[in-house]
Design a protein around this motif. Structure first.
Motif, mmCIF file in Angstrom:
data_model
loop_
_atom_site.group_PDB
_atom_site.id
_atom_site.type_symbol
_atom_site.label_atom_id
_atom_site.label_comp_id
_atom_site.label_asym_id
_atom_site.label_seq_id
_atom_site.Cartn_x
_atom_site.Cartn_y
_atom_site.Cartn_z
ATOM 1 N N GLU A 37 10.458 30.549 -12.563
ATOM 2 C CA GLU A 37 9.303 30.612 -11.657
ATOM 3 C C GLU A 37 8.585 31.961 -11.698
ATOM 4 O O GLU A 37 7.602 32.155 -10.998
ATOM 5 C CB GLU A 37 9.767 30.343 -10.212
ATOM 6 N N TYR A 38 9.070 32.878 -12.511
ATOM 7 C CA TYR A 38 8.460 34.207 -12.569
ATOM 8 C C TYR A 38 7.024 34.127 -13.079
ATOM 9 O O TYR A 38 6.721 33.384 -14.017
ATOM 10 C CB TYR A 38 9.278 35.114 -13.480
ATOM 11 N N GLU A 39 6.123 34.910 -12.485
ATOM 12 C CA GLU A 39 4.724 34.969 -12.897
ATOM 13 C C GLU A 39 4.367 36.399 -13.300
ATOM 14 O O GLU A 39 4.477 37.325 -12.501
ATOM 15 C CB GLU A 39 3.807 34.471 -11.778
ATOM 16 N N HIS A 40 3.961 36.547 -14.542
ATOM 17 C CA HIS A 40 3.658 37.865 -15.093
ATOM 18 C C HIS A 40 2.210 38.232 -14.795
ATOM 19 O O HIS A 40 1.291 37.441 -15.033
ATOM 20 C CB HIS A 40 3.886 37.846 -16.602
ATOM 21 N N VAL A 41 1.994 39.436 -14.289
ATOM 22 C CA VAL A 41 0.657 39.870 -13.888
ATOM 23 C C VAL A 41 -0.193 40.169 -15.127
ATOM 24 O O VAL A 41 0.195 40.948 -16.000
ATOM 25 C CB VAL A 41 0.730 41.127 -13.000
ATOM 26 N N LEU A 42 -1.364 39.524 -15.185
ATOM 27 C CA LEU A 42 -2.329 39.785 -16.245
ATOM 28 C C LEU A 42 -3.418 40.741 -15.772
ATOM 29 O O LEU A 42 -3.742 41.720 -16.431
ATOM 30 C CB LEU A 42 -2.965 38.466 -16.706
ATOM 31 N N LEU A 43 -4.027 40.423 -14.615
ATOM 32 C CA LEU A 43 -4.989 41.288 -13.954
ATOM 33 C C LEU A 43 -4.574 41.429 -12.501
ATOM 34 O O LEU A 43 -3.571 40.847 -12.076
ATOM 35 C CB LEU A 43 -6.407 40.702 -14.061
ATOM 36 N N ALA A 44 -5.330 42.170 -11.730
ATOM 37 C CA ALA A 44 -4.952 42.457 -10.341
ATOM 38 C C ALA A 44 -4.743 41.189 -9.524
ATOM 39 O O ALA A 44 -3.869 41.134 -8.663
ATOM 40 C CB ALA A 44 -6.013 43.334 -9.697
ATOM 41 N N ASN A 45 -5.535 40.136 -9.780
ATOM 42 C CA ASN A 45 -5.423 38.924 -8.978
ATOM 43 C C ASN A 45 -5.124 37.683 -9.821
ATOM 44 O O ASN A 45 -5.324 36.563 -9.390
ATOM 45 C CB ASN A 45 -6.711 38.688 -8.175
ATOM 46 N N GLU A 46 -4.667 37.883 -11.061
ATOM 47 C CA GLU A 46 -4.352 36.759 -11.931
ATOM 48 C C GLU A 46 -2.975 36.973 -12.556
ATOM 49 O O GLU A 46 -2.614 38.092 -12.929
ATOM 50 C CB GLU A 46 -5.404 36.616 -13.044
ATOM 51 N N ASP A 47 -2.233 35.896 -12.678
ATOM 52 C CA ASP A 47 -0.928 35.991 -13.316
ATOM 53 C C ASP A 47 -0.651 34.744 -14.141
ATOM 54 O O ASP A 47 -1.383 33.763 -14.083
ATOM 55 C CB ASP A 47 0.190 36.227 -12.296
ATOM 56 N N ALA A 48 0.425 34.798 -14.937
ATOM 57 C CA ALA A 48 0.779 33.704 -15.839
ATOM 58 C C ALA A 48 2.257 33.395 -15.694
ATOM 59 O O ALA A 48 3.092 34.302 -15.621
ATOM 60 C CB ALA A 48 0.464 34.085 -17.283
ATOM 61 N N GLN A 49 2.586 32.103 -15.636
ATOM 62 C CA GLN A 49 3.978 31.683 -15.540
ATOM 63 C C GLN A 49 4.560 31.525 -16.940
ATOM 64 O O GLN A 49 3.990 30.839 -17.787
ATOM 65 C CB GLN A 49 4.098 30.361 -14.772
ATOM 66 N N LEU A 50 5.689 32.176 -17.177
ATOM 67 C CA LEU A 50 6.289 32.190 -18.515
ATOM 68 C C LEU A 50 7.166 30.962 -18.703
ATOM 69 O O LEU A 50 8.377 30.981 -18.492
ATOM 70 C CB LEU A 50 7.083 33.486 -18.710
ATOM 71 N N GLU A 51 6.523 29.870 -19.137
ATOM 72 C CA GLU A 51 7.199 28.587 -19.277
ATOM 73 C C GLU A 51 7.737 28.436 -20.697
ATOM 74 O O GLU A 51 7.846 29.398 -21.442
ATOM 75 C CB GLU A 51 6.236 27.471 -18.887
ATOM 76 N N TYR A 52 8.036 27.205 -21.081
ATOM 77 C CA TYR A 52 8.844 26.958 -22.281
ATOM 78 C C TYR A 52 8.144 27.354 -23.577
ATOM 79 O O TYR A 52 6.985 27.052 -23.803
ATOM 80 C CB TYR A 52 9.237 25.490 -22.337
ATOM 81 N N LYS A 53 8.918 28.036 -24.415
ATOM 82 C CA LYS A 53 8.462 28.405 -25.754
ATOM 83 C C LYS A 53 9.573 28.089 -26.757
ATOM 84 O O LYS A 53 10.766 28.069 -26.415
ATOM 85 C CB LYS A 53 8.107 29.890 -25.848
ATOM 86 N N VAL A 54 9.178 27.882 -28.001
ATOM 87 C CA VAL A 54 10.123 27.538 -29.070
ATOM 88 C C VAL A 54 10.653 28.812 -29.721
ATOM 89 O O VAL A 54 9.890 29.757 -29.985
ATOM 90 C CB VAL A 54 9.449 26.636 -30.116
ATOM 91 N N GLY A 55 11.948 28.848 -29.960
ATOM 92 C CA GLY A 55 12.592 29.936 -30.682
ATOM 93 C C GLY A 55 13.713 29.381 -31.542
ATOM 94 O O GLY A 55 13.752 28.183 -31.841
ATOM 95 N N PHE A 56 14.646 30.240 -31.920
ATOM 96 C CA PHE A 56 15.759 29.790 -32.761
ATOM 97 C C PHE A 56 17.008 30.614 -32.462
ATOM 98 O O PHE A 56 16.946 31.649 -31.798
ATOM 99 C CB PHE A 56 15.400 29.910 -34.246
ATOM 100 N N HIS A 57 18.128 30.144 -32.964
ATOM 101 C CA HIS A 57 19.382 30.896 -32.884
ATOM 102 C C HIS A 57 20.171 30.668 -34.173
ATOM 103 O O HIS A 57 20.018 29.641 -34.836
ATOM 104 C CB HIS A 57 20.217 30.479 -31.661
ATOM 105 N N ALA A 58 21.030 31.624 -34.510
ATOM 106 C CA ALA A 58 21.876 31.514 -35.692
ATOM 107 C C ALA A 58 23.054 32.455 -35.534
ATOM 108 O O ALA A 58 22.925 33.537 -34.949
ATOM 109 C CB ALA A 58 21.087 31.858 -36.958
ATOM 110 N N GLY A 59 24.213 32.026 -36.058
ATOM 111 C CA GLY A 59 25.379 32.892 -35.955
ATOM 112 C C GLY A 59 26.636 32.247 -36.491
ATOM 113 O O GLY A 59 26.600 31.234 -37.199
ATOM 114 N N VAL A 60 27.757 32.859 -36.136
ATOM 115 C CA VAL A 60 29.077 32.398 -36.567
ATOM 116 C C VAL A 60 29.910 32.059 -35.335
ATOM 117 O O VAL A 60 29.674 32.581 -34.248
ATOM 118 C CB VAL A 60 29.796 33.473 -37.412
#
Length: 214
Positions: A37-60
């Motif tokens: 639910e976190y909202e990142h501030v873009l301007l003084a009165n505007e913000d953006a919610q950091l919703e789902y994005k695609v990434g990857f994982h790899a390991g042992v």
């Protein structure tokens, strides 16, 4: 956090010494992560919610059997988390992308269930600890006819490096091949500066995996 990681490592090491069987493997796959639910501030009165994005994982990883049916799985992974937002309407047209690269150590208890001669099921539940390596937050576009072109270092400017949470999943074993799905939920606040109304950032991640046991 360092004590948690050390405890997890000692637990895995102690069980390794008592193990009836140990198998090693490699694993990789896709992530679908969010910062809640976190909202990142873009301007003084505007913000953006950091919703789902695609990434990857790899390991042992390793599977440490305590008896014929129960065991412990642990590993070390490079995993890409974060969130994104995009909006386009009459006075807003912007994109925001937050990418965080972590080194992650999970420890899970699993049970082996034999479905047929060639197919096994491995449900699991456990915990993980993560350490942030690098990342960035980038925003571009326009809001109310004002150009935005922001870029931040993810960990220096925004986030704590340590992460900790719970993990659960299920894998299907086809011989040496493992196909799985899982979910990680962080319980430590990601953002350094506490947000109003307790809408803080917490890592969450749905993942699809492909592994191979040697």
């Amino acid at each position: 956090m360092k004590k948690i990681v050390l405890t997890m490592a000692l637990l895995a090491g102690g069980l390794y010494l008592q193990a009836q069987q140990v198998r090693f493997g490699i694993r990789g796959g896709a992530n679908l992560s969010s910062l809640g639910e976190y909202e990142h501030v873009l301007l003084a009165n505007e913000d953006a919610q950091l919703e789902y994005k695609v990434g990857f994982h790899a390991g042992v990883f390793s599977q440490i059997y305590i008896n014929q049916k129960w065991g412990l799985e642990t590993g070390l992974y490079f995993t890409q988390l974060g969130g994104r937002d995009q909006d386009r309407d009459f006075d807003e047209d912007y994109k925001l992308n937050a990418t965080a690269n972590y080194l992650q150590l999970p420890v899970s208890v699993f049970r082996e269930i034999q479905l047929s001669d060639k197919v096994k099921l491995f449900p699991s539940v456990g915990i993980y600890a993560g350490y942030g390596l690098s990342g960035k937050i980038k925003a571009t576009g326009q809001i109310q006819n004002i150009d935005i072109a922001q870029q931040q270092d993810y960990f220096n400017d925004f986030a704590k490096r340590f992460d900790f949470g719970g993990t659960a999943g299920v894998q299907v074993g086809l011989g040496n091949l493992l196909l799985g799905a899982g979910y990680d939920q962080g319980v430590l606040r990601v953002n350094k500066q506490k947000a109003n109304w307790d809408d803080n950032a917490y890592n969450s991640n749905f993942k699809l995996t492909v592994g191979y046991l040697f």
